[in-house]
Scaffold this motif. Structure first.
Motif, mmCIF file in Angstrom:
data_model
loop_
_atom_site.group_PDB
_atom_site.id
_atom_site.type_symbol
_atom_site.label_atom_id
_atom_site.label_comp_id
_atom_site.label_asym_id
_atom_site.label_seq_id
_atom_site.Cartn_x
_atom_site.Cartn_y
_atom_site.Cartn_z
ATOM 1 N N ILE A 1 9.331 27.330 44.960
ATOM 2 C CA ILE A 1 8.696 28.600 44.498
ATOM 3 C C ILE A 1 9.516 29.172 43.350
ATOM 4 O O ILE A 1 8.965 29.677 42.364
ATOM 5 C CB ILE A 1 8.590 29.599 45.681
ATOM 6 C CG1 ILE A 1 7.524 29.117 46.650
ATOM 7 C CG2 ILE A 1 8.275 30.997 45.165
ATOM 8 C CD1 ILE A 1 7.401 29.943 47.910
ATOM 9 N N GLN A 2 10.843 29.094 43.456
ATOM 10 C CA GLN A 2 11.680 29.590 42.357
ATOM 11 C C GLN A 2 11.452 28.805 41.080
ATOM 12 O O GLN A 2 11.505 29.343 39.985
ATOM 13 C CB GLN A 2 13.150 29.508 42.769
ATOM 14 C CG GLN A 2 13.566 30.477 43.868
ATOM 15 C CD GLN A 2 15.000 30.245 44.319
ATOM 16 O OE1 GLN A 2 15.662 29.265 43.913
ATOM 17 N NE2 GLN A 2 15.503 31.135 45.163
ATOM 18 N N GLU A 3 11.171 27.499 41.216
ATOM 19 C CA GLU A 3 10.970 26.645 40.058
ATOM 20 C C GLU A 3 9.537 26.684 39.534
ATOM 21 O O GLU A 3 9.239 26.108 38.484
ATOM 22 C CB GLU A 3 11.318 25.181 40.409
ATOM 23 C CG GLU A 3 12.768 24.965 40.752
ATOM 24 C CD GLU A 3 13.684 25.209 39.562
ATOM 25 O OE1 GLU A 3 13.232 25.026 38.403
ATOM 26 O OE2 GLU A 3 14.860 25.552 39.773
ATOM 27 N N TRP A 4 8.654 27.346 40.276
ATOM 28 C CA TRP A 4 7.244 27.360 39.883
ATOM 29 C C TRP A 4 7.061 27.922 38.477
ATOM 30 O O TRP A 4 6.308 27.406 37.665
ATOM 31 C CB TRP A 4 6.452 28.163 40.911
ATOM 32 C CG TRP A 4 4.958 28.147 40.659
ATOM 33 C CD1 TRP A 4 4.249 29.022 39.884
ATOM 34 C CD2 TRP A 4 3.999 27.217 41.175
ATOM 35 N NE1 TRP A 4 2.912 28.692 39.882
ATOM 36 C CE2 TRP A 4 2.733 27.587 40.686
ATOM 37 C CE3 TRP A 4 4.093 26.127 42.032
ATOM 38 C CZ2 TRP A 4 1.552 26.898 40.996
ATOM 39 C CZ3 TRP A 4 2.921 25.434 42.348
ATOM 40 C CH2 TRP A 4 1.679 25.806 41.821
ATOM 41 N N GLY A 5 7.767 28.950 38.155
ATOM 42 C CA GLY A 5 7.733 29.527 36.800
ATOM 43 C C GLY A 5 6.524 30.394 36.558
ATOM 44 O O GLY A 5 5.658 30.583 37.372
ATOM 45 N N LEU B 1 11.777 14.852 41.705
ATOM 46 C CA LEU B 1 10.520 14.661 42.414
ATOM 47 C C LEU B 1 9.823 15.991 42.661
ATOM 48 O O LEU B 1 8.598 16.113 42.516
ATOM 49 C CB LEU B 1 10.781 13.933 43.732
ATOM 50 C CG LEU B 1 9.557 13.648 44.617
ATOM 51 C CD1 LEU B 1 8.480 12.926 43.834
ATOM 52 C CD2 LEU B 1 9.976 12.843 45.847
ATOM 53 N N LYS B 2 10.607 16.995 43.000
ATOM 54 C CA LYS B 2 10.051 18.328 43.258
ATOM 55 C C LYS B 2 9.309 18.844 42.018
ATOM 56 O O LYS B 2 8.186 19.363 42.106
ATOM 57 C CB LYS B 2 11.190 19.290 43.644
ATOM 58 C CG LYS B 2 10.730 20.655 44.192
ATOM 59 C CD LYS B 2 11.890 21.597 44.353
ATOM 60 C CE LYS B 2 12.998 21.037 45.226
ATOM 61 N NZ LYS B 2 12.583 20.874 46.637
ATOM 62 N N LEU B 3 9.934 18.700 40.847
ATOM 63 C CA LEU B 3 9.328 19.213 39.613
ATOM 64 C C LEU B 3 8.055 18.447 39.260
ATOM 65 O O LEU B 3 7.080 19.026 38.767
ATOM 66 C CB LEU B 3 10.336 19.130 38.463
ATOM 67 C CG LEU B 3 11.548 20.066 38.586
ATOM 68 C CD1 LEU B 3 12.542 19.822 37.454
ATOM 69 C CD2 LEU B 3 11.096 21.541 38.580
ATOM 70 N N HIS B 4 8.048 17.128 39.491
ATOM 71 C CA HIS B 4 6.834 16.354 39.251
ATOM 72 C C HIS B 4 5.713 16.809 40.184
ATOM 73 O O HIS B 4 4.544 16.913 39.771
ATOM 74 C CB HIS B 4 7.106 14.862 39.457
ATOM 75 C CG HIS B 4 7.664 14.176 38.249
ATOM 76 N ND1 HIS B 4 8.992 14.262 37.885
ATOM 77 C CD2 HIS B 4 7.070 13.407 37.298
ATOM 78 C CE1 HIS B 4 9.194 13.561 36.784
ATOM 79 N NE2 HIS B 4 8.050 13.033 36.408
ATOM 80 N N ALA B 5 6.041 17.075 41.436
ATOM 81 C CA ALA B 5 5.038 17.531 42.402
ATOM 82 C C ALA B 5 4.472 18.891 41.992
ATOM 83 O O ALA B 5 3.259 19.118 42.062
ATOM 84 C CB ALA B 5 5.652 17.600 43.800
ATOM 85 N N LEU B 6 5.353 19.793 41.552
ATOM 86 C CA LEU B 6 4.897 21.118 41.126
ATOM 87 C C LEU B 6 3.987 21.021 39.904
ATOM 88 O O LEU B 6 2.966 21.711 39.811
ATOM 89 C CB LEU B 6 6.096 22.010 40.818
ATOM 90 C CG LEU B 6 6.969 22.409 42.011
ATOM 91 C CD1 LEU B 6 8.173 23.232 41.559
ATOM 92 C CD2 LEU B 6 6.149 23.204 43.034
ATOM 93 N N THR C 1 4.074 18.184 50.286
ATOM 94 C CA THR C 1 5.131 17.443 50.980
ATOM 95 C C THR C 1 6.185 16.955 49.991
ATOM 96 O O THR C 1 7.392 17.029 50.253
ATOM 97 C CB THR C 1 4.526 16.246 51.741
ATOM 98 O OG1 THR C 1 3.577 16.732 52.698
ATOM 99 C CG2 THR C 1 5.609 15.455 52.461
ATOM 100 N N LEU C 2 5.735 16.467 48.832
ATOM 101 C CA LEU C 2 6.677 16.016 47.810
ATOM 102 C C LEU C 2 7.455 17.193 47.227
ATOM 103 O O LEU C 2 8.625 17.045 46.841
ATOM 104 C CB LEU C 2 5.928 15.275 46.697
ATOM 105 C CG LEU C 2 5.252 13.957 47.099
ATOM 106 C CD1 LEU C 2 4.536 13.350 45.903
ATOM 107 C CD2 LEU C 2 6.280 12.969 47.650
ATOM 108 N N ALA D 1 2.938 11.217 42.176
ATOM 109 C CA ALA D 1 2.663 12.650 41.985
ATOM 110 C C ALA D 1 2.031 12.902 40.619
ATOM 111 O O ALA D 1 1.057 13.653 40.495
ATOM 112 C CB ALA D 1 3.960 13.445 42.129
ATOM 113 N N GLN D 2 2.578 12.278 39.613
ATOM 114 C CA GLN D 2 2.065 12.456 38.254
ATOM 115 C C GLN D 2 0.604 12.009 38.154
ATOM 116 O O GLN D 2 -0.232 12.704 37.558
ATOM 117 C CB GLN D 2 2.927 11.656 37.284
ATOM 118 C CG GLN D 2 2.487 11.723 35.832
ATOM 119 C CD GLN D 2 3.420 10.921 34.947
ATOM 120 O OE1 GLN D 2 4.635 11.005 35.079
ATOM 121 N NE2 GLN D 2 2.853 10.130 34.068
ATOM 122 N N GLU D 3 0.281 10.865 38.739
ATOM 123 C CA GLU D 3 -1.081 10.346 38.650
ATOM 124 C C GLU D 3 -2.042 11.148 39.522
ATOM 125 O O GLU D 3 -3.217 11.311 39.162
ATOM 126 C CB GLU D 3 -1.108 8.862 39.035
ATOM 127 C CG GLU D 3 -0.252 7.969 38.139
ATOM 128 C CD GLU D 3 -0.582 8.111 36.653
ATOM 129 O OE1 GLU D 3 -1.717 8.494 36.317
ATOM 130 O OE2 GLU D 3 0.309 7.852 35.829
#
Length: 458
Positions: free
Chosen positions: A454-458, A413-418, A404-405, A387-389
């Motif tokens: 969505i809540q973590e999107w910021g 993993l969710k935060l890296h995907a966002l 999907t991630l 996800a990072q790359e």
């Protein structure tokens, strides 16, 4: 006493500073003496001082020199270090009276009964003063002192004299006890006159001397250097082989691309892993199609050390060509057989692709790794690295894979995907997230995870 045009110091103020320094010296407060001397020296007008024709110092200047010498004699290490800077300033201000500075320092350097630290500082200061009369004193210490640290300080001081010290340093090559140090010191002098002295020790019995000489010679465009480097690839010392393969890679115009890669390739299977790693790095620096093929062949070697494996992948990533990307993509097709460390380096290498014509293919390769990544050891770590790359590549094709991630129950993993989604098209990604949350075709668990995203999107 002359004064610096940018610092207004009257004769009265200067006298007061000198008086303060003398008073501090009486109390053996060397820290305060150093501070006063810094202020005094800061008032010198170097241009005017150099223009004076007198070969002797004025009375006031003798006092300043005496104070500096007393700090050097009796101060602690830090105070001696600080006062050495003052001697450098005095050397600039009193170039015409240089022997007045060098003679007391030479006396301390040559005093075998003096504090070894004092002699070390004397050598260091004399090196910075760069006066020809000092050379003989430095050579005497090198030849006669039993203390390695003092010899090293004296040889380093010699190097500050540049080309005028080459003949003296070349003489030190004849003595086994000073040969290595002299070789390293000659390496610091950027003059073609060091080539012949260095060539005289390139076949020395000591591998450290051979390596130092080769490394120094590689800085000069001399036709004798490349053949020496090529021969050194077969040296019995791994240190010499390391030096040779590293330095040879900086001479791509002296050897054909095919020959250069062919010369380096055997070292990818060297008994010493450090040599193998340096060979991989060298091929990455060469960066030709022949170099890519050599690195790709190395990946099929049996019993390839893990550290070498990682370095080969990294080198392919540095090359950043279609051929290198193809080699990485083919290797990525077998991730289930790769150690995690190698797979993570492979992912990072794909993420380092920067040519716009190559980034879409690199992104596709990373996306294709995702399904298999979920079945490997440490799946979360592997997926979040992908996800990072993908975020680094910034290719829109990664949008759906990252969404999907983002629906994964792992918050990491969710935060890296966002974070990666925001590097693509943040507005489109957020809009797509919202549409998926309200899409009845999505499983309830996916909708719930996306709602958290969505809540973590910021």
């Amino acid at each position: 006493m002359n004064q610096h045009s940018d610092v207004t110091v009257s004769a009265t103020q200067l006298a007061e500073l000198i008086s303060q320094a003398i008073a501090s010296a009486r109390m053996e407060d060397w820290y305060s003496v150093v501070q006063s001397l810094h202020q005094i020296v800061g008032s010198f007008n170097v241009t005017d001082a150099k223009a004076e024709s007198s070969n002797v110092l004025a009375d006031q200047d003798w006092v300043i020199l005496d104070l500096a010498l007393r700090v050097l004699d009796d101060g602690d290490f830090q105070e001696r270090w600080e006062v050495s800077r003052i001697f450098a300033a005095l050397g600039e201000a009193f170039a015409e009276q240089m022997p007045c500075l060098t003679e007391p320092l030479i006396a301390r350097l040559q005093n075998a009964d003096a504090d070894p630290e004092l002699r070390w500082f004397a050598a260091r200061i004399l090196g910075e003063l760069r006066h020809p009369t000092v050379l003989a004193a430095l050579l005497q210490v090198i030849r006669e002192s039993p203390r390695d640290e003092l010899i090293e300080a004296a040889v380093t001081a010699l190097s500050n004299y540049g080309a005028i010290a080459i003949a003296e340093l070349a003489q030190l090559l004849h003595h086994p006890s000073t040969r290595l140090l002299a070789t390293k010191t000659l390496a610091q002098i950027r003059s073609g006159d060091v080539v012949d002295p260095l060539l005289s020790v390139v076949s020395d019995a000591d591998p450290s001397v051979r390596a130092a000489a080769l490394s120094a010679l590689s800085n000069f465009e001399d036709p004798r250097v490349v053949p020496l480097l090529m021969d050194a690839l077969h040296d019995p010392s791994s240190r010499v082989r390391c030096t040779a393969v590293t330095d040879l890679s900086f001479w791509p115009d002296a050897v054909s691309h095919a020959d250069l890669a062919g010369l380096i390739q055997p070292l990818l299977n060297d008994p010493d892993t450090t040599v193998c790693q340096q060979a991989a790095i060298a091929l990455g620096r060469v960066g030709t199609t022949h170099a890519v093929k050599a690195l790709q062949r190395a990946l099929s070697l049996p019993y390839l050390a893990l550290s070498v494996h990682v370095t080969v992948i990294r080198a392919l990533g540095w090359i950043d060509t279609a051929a290198a990307l193809q080699a990485l993509s083919e290797y990525a097709a077998q991730p289930d057989t790769l150690p995690v460390e190698v797979l993570l380096e492979l992912i990072a290498a794909l993420g380092r692709v920067r040519k716009p014509s190559l980034t879409p293919d690199a992104a596709h390769c990373l996306i294709n790794l995702l399904p298999k990544a979920a079945t490997l050891p440490q799946p979360i770590l592997i997926q979040q690295t992908i996800a990072q790359e993908l975020g680094q590549l910034g290719e829109p094709v990664a949008l759906e894979a990252l969404l999907t991630l983002a629906a994964h129950p792992s918050m990491t993993l969710k935060l890296h995907a966002l974070a990666a989604l925001k590097k693509l098209d943040a507005a489109s990604a957020y809009e797509r997230l919202q549409s998926l949350v309200s899409d009845p075709a999505q499983p309830i668990t996916v909708q719930q995870e996306l709602a958290i995203a969505i809540q973590e999107w910021g």
